[in-house]
Design a protein around this motif. Structure first.
Motif, PDB file in Angstrom:
ATOM      1  N   GLN A   9       5.012  60.390  22.103  1.00 26.23           N
ATOM      2  CA  GLN A   9       4.166  60.321  23.187  1.00 26.23           C
ATOM      3  C   GLN A   9       4.487  62.129  24.159  1.00 26.23           C
ATOM      4  N   GLY A  43     -11.392  68.252  31.063  1.00 30.42           N
ATOM      5  CA  GLY A  43     -11.198  67.942  30.379  1.00 30.42           C
ATOM      6  C   GLY A  43     -11.293  68.354  29.416  1.00 30.42           C
ATOM      7  N   THR A 105      -3.667  57.984  21.111  1.00 30.67           N
ATOM      8  CA  THR A 105      -2.895  58.561  22.553  1.00 30.67           C
ATOM      9  C   THR A 105      -2.509  59.997  23.368  1.00 30.67           C
TER      10      THR A 105
ATOM     11  N   TYR B  35     -16.102  57.455  28.600  1.00 30.74           N
ATOM     12  CA  TYR B  35     -14.165  57.604  28.438  1.00 30.74           C
ATOM     13  C   TYR B  35     -13.419  57.449  29.733  1.00 30.74           C
ATOM     14  N   GLN B  37      -9.592  57.980  30.425  1.00 31.97           N
ATOM     15  CA  GLN B  37      -7.896  58.714  30.342  1.00 31.97           C
ATOM     16  C   GLN B  37      -7.234  57.592  31.371  1.00 31.97           C
ATOM     17  N   GLY B  40      -0.224  57.040  28.597  1.00 35.17           N
ATOM     18  CA  GLY B  40       0.478  56.317  27.985  1.00 35.17           C
ATOM     19  C   GLY B  40      -1.088  55.571  26.871  1.00 35.17           C
ATOM     20  N   LEU B  41      -2.619  55.512  27.768  1.00 32.73           N
ATOM     21  CA  LEU B  41      -3.450  54.987  26.810  1.00 32.73           C
ATOM     22  C   LEU B  41      -4.238  55.325  26.076  1.00 32.73           C
ATOM     23  N   GLY B  42      -4.046  57.246  26.195  1.00 32.01           N
ATOM     24  CA  GLY B  42      -5.088  57.606  26.123  1.00 32.01           C
ATOM     25  C   GLY B  42      -6.211  57.803  26.477  1.00 32.01           C
ATOM     26  N   LEU B  43      -7.333  58.319  25.428  1.00 33.64           N
ATOM     27  CA  LEU B  43      -9.157  58.159  26.254  1.00 33.64           C
ATOM     28  C   LEU B  43      -9.410  56.237  24.931  1.00 33.64           C
ATOM     29  N   LEU B  45     -12.659  54.050  24.904  1.00 37.33           N
ATOM     30  CA  LEU B  45     -14.326  54.569  25.127  1.00 37.33           C
ATOM     31  C   LEU B  45     -14.664  52.971  26.169  1.00 37.33           C
ATOM     32  N   LEU B  90     -14.031  59.996  31.931  1.00 41.01           N
ATOM     33  CA  LEU B  90     -14.658  61.942  31.293  1.00 41.01           C
ATOM     34  C   LEU B  90     -15.680  61.336  30.947  1.00 41.01           C
ATOM     35  N   PHE B 101     -16.842  67.762  26.448  1.00 40.33           N
ATOM     36  CA  PHE B 101     -16.546  67.211  27.494  1.00 40.33           C
ATOM     37  C   PHE B 101     -16.882  67.483  29.099  1.00 40.33           C
ATOM     38  N   SER B 103     -14.777  67.976  32.829  1.00 39.30           N
ATOM     39  CA  SER B 103     -13.763  68.316  33.172  1.00 39.30           C
ATOM     40  C   SER B 103     -13.644  66.407  34.258  1.00 39.30           C
TER      41      SER B 103
END
Lengths: 113, 110
Positions: A9, A43, A105, B35, B37, B40-43, B45, B90, B101, B103
């Motif tokens: 992470q 982004g 993640t 998405y 963001q 800890g969970l990322g992206l 959808l 995003l 993507f 910004s």
């Protein structure tokens, strides 16, 4: 469930060292594996990508290693620099899903001088 | 270069407000995505669209809707904003391989 699992992470590396980020997937239909780099306030941007017909792809200091049998791929950053400090996402996709990407993640990389 | 423009960088909205997040791309891409963001969970959808007036639910569509009246514009709508929708949003567009993507819009719901 998470289609692509990414580790670690977070990662702290000394300047000049090698940064390694790992990803694993389950769906053997995936046929495109990109890595994205995201700086704070921006982004994500495509960094490098690989297809499963090759085991390695190198662009400058960035290398993707791909192990089809293990369903794993990794990003190696050689001679890591403070400017590489960013969040890195691996992803996977398959052509017949209309280009939907499944993201890991994320890994927060810090390169210390 | 493909450009994906999100109309706001920062937004602060009140709980219960209807919120519109706008995204415009300038390369005639068929596919567009939203998405969120979170650390800890990322992206994750929310929704995506393969064509005008077409939409598909992603992994976390609850509390959101989308609109795509023109090919270049894909809007995300929070019907009644809640504090758990505070996040970075995003937008992305794609053609063949690779996303571009925007910004991002950092939305805070108070």
């Amino acid at each position: 469930q998470q289609q692509v699992k990414q580790s670690p992470q977070s990662l702290i590396v000394q300047k000049g060292g090698i940064s390694i980020i790992n990803c694993a997937y389950e769906n053997t239909a995936f046929d495109y594996f990109p890595w994205y780099q995201q700086f704070p306030g921006k982004g994500p941007a495509l960094l490098i990508a690989i297809r499963p017909d090759v085991s390695e792809k190198k662009e400058g200091r960035f290398t993707i290693s791909f192990n089809k049998s293990a369903k794993q791929f990794s990003l190696h950053i050689m001679d890591s620099q403070p400017g590489d400090s960013a969040t890195y996402f691996c992803a996977a996709s398959m052509r017949d899903t209309g280009n939907q990407f499944y993201f890991g993640t994320g890994t927060s990389l810090t390169v210390i001088p | 270069d493909v450009k994906v423009t999100q109309s706001s960088r920062y937004l602060v909205k009140r709980t219960g407000e209807k919120v519109f997040l706008e995204c415009v791309q300038d390369m005639d891409h068929e596919n567009m995505f939203w998405y969120r963001q979170d650390p800890g969970l990322g992206l994750r959808l929310i929704y995506f669209s393969y064509d005008v007036k077409m939409k598909e639910k992603g992994d976390i569509p609850e509390g959101y809707s989308v609109s795509r009246e023109k090919k270049e514009r894909f809007s995300l709508i929070l019907e009644s904003a809640s504090t758990n929708q505070t996040s970075m949003y995003l937008c992305a567009s794609s053609f063949l391989d690779g996303y571009t993507f925007g910004s991002g819009t950092r939305l805070t719901v108070v």
